[in-house]
Write a protein that holds these residues in place. Structure first.
Motif, mmCIF file in Angstrom:
data_model
loop_
_atom_site.group_PDB
_atom_site.id
_atom_site.type_symbol
_atom_site.label_atom_id
_atom_site.label_comp_id
_atom_site.label_asym_id
_atom_site.label_seq_id
_atom_site.Cartn_x
_atom_site.Cartn_y
_atom_site.Cartn_z
ATOM 1 N N GLY A 68 0.813 -1.219 0.000
ATOM 2 C CA GLY A 68 0.000 0.000 0.000
ATOM 3 C C GLY A 68 0.842 1.262 0.000
ATOM 4 N N ASP A 69 0.203 2.361 -0.340
ATOM 5 C CA ASP A 69 0.850 3.674 -0.398
ATOM 6 C C ASP A 69 2.089 3.688 -1.280
ATOM 7 O OD1 ASP A 69 -1.059 4.813 1.309
ATOM 8 O OD2 ASP A 69 0.080 4.251 3.095
ATOM 9 N N GLY A 70 2.108 2.832 -2.301
ATOM 10 C CA GLY A 70 3.249 2.776 -3.212
ATOM 11 C C GLY A 70 4.456 2.057 -2.639
ATOM 12 N N LEU A 71 4.323 1.482 -1.450
ATOM 13 C CA LEU A 71 5.425 0.764 -0.817
ATOM 14 C C LEU A 71 5.342 -0.720 -1.121
ATOM 15 C CD1 LEU A 71 5.353 2.397 2.730
ATOM 16 C CD2 LEU A 71 6.876 2.959 0.827
ATOM 17 N N LYS A 72 6.480 -1.387 -1.042
ATOM 18 C CA LYS A 72 6.512 -2.835 -1.228
ATOM 19 C C LYS A 72 7.575 -3.441 -0.329
ATOM 20 C CE LYS A 72 9.547 -2.330 -5.132
ATOM 21 N NZ LYS A 72 9.497 -1.529 -6.267
ATOM 22 N N PHE A 94 11.589 3.407 2.045
ATOM 23 C CA PHE A 94 10.642 4.443 2.418
ATOM 24 C C PHE A 94 11.018 5.768 1.755
ATOM 25 C CE2 PHE A 94 10.431 1.359 5.853
ATOM 26 C CZ PHE A 94 9.066 1.211 6.006
ATOM 27 N N SER A 124 8.932 8.246 7.754
ATOM 28 C CA SER A 124 8.067 7.125 7.364
ATOM 29 C C SER A 124 8.657 5.798 7.837
ATOM 30 C CB SER A 124 7.890 7.081 5.848
ATOM 31 O OG SER A 124 7.231 8.232 5.388
ATOM 32 N N TYR A 139 6.972 3.121 10.790
ATOM 33 C CA TYR A 139 6.433 1.871 10.257
ATOM 34 C C TYR A 139 6.457 0.786 11.332
ATOM 35 C CZ TYR A 139 5.682 -2.139 7.252
ATOM 36 O OH TYR A 139 5.170 -3.268 6.677
#
Length: 83
Positions: free
Chosen positions: A19-23, A43, A48, A52
């Motif tokens: 989500g939010d462009g994160l992987k 991040f 951020s 987390y």
């Protein structure tokens, strides 16, 4: 064909969108490093990363531990667990 000298790090990488462009990039090692699993998330900023919440299955943050870099793992092998 390229010639490879020295030890080779064998791993399978899984990329999991969170989500939010994160992987999450999860590396599961095999061979001499069997049993080692590392997760990495890139991040957009330090805040951020610090905010987390690590998943329950994460045992330790090794972000700044040079023993978990591929070059070190290839030369020295699996680090001893501390604590």
């Amino acid at each position: 064909r390229k010639r490879i000298s020295g030890n080779v790090v064998c791993k399978t990488r899984y990329v999991v969108p969170i989500g939010d462009g994160l992987k999450e990039e999860i590396d599961l090692f095999s061979g001499a490093l069997e049993g080692l699993a590392l997760m990495e998330i890139e991040f957009p900023d330090t805040a951020s990363a610090l905010n987390y919440p690590n998943p329950e299955w994460v045992e330790a943050d090794v972000t700044y531990d040079k023993r978990y870099k591929n070059s070190f793992l290839a030369q020295v092998g699996l680090p001893e667990r501390q604590g």
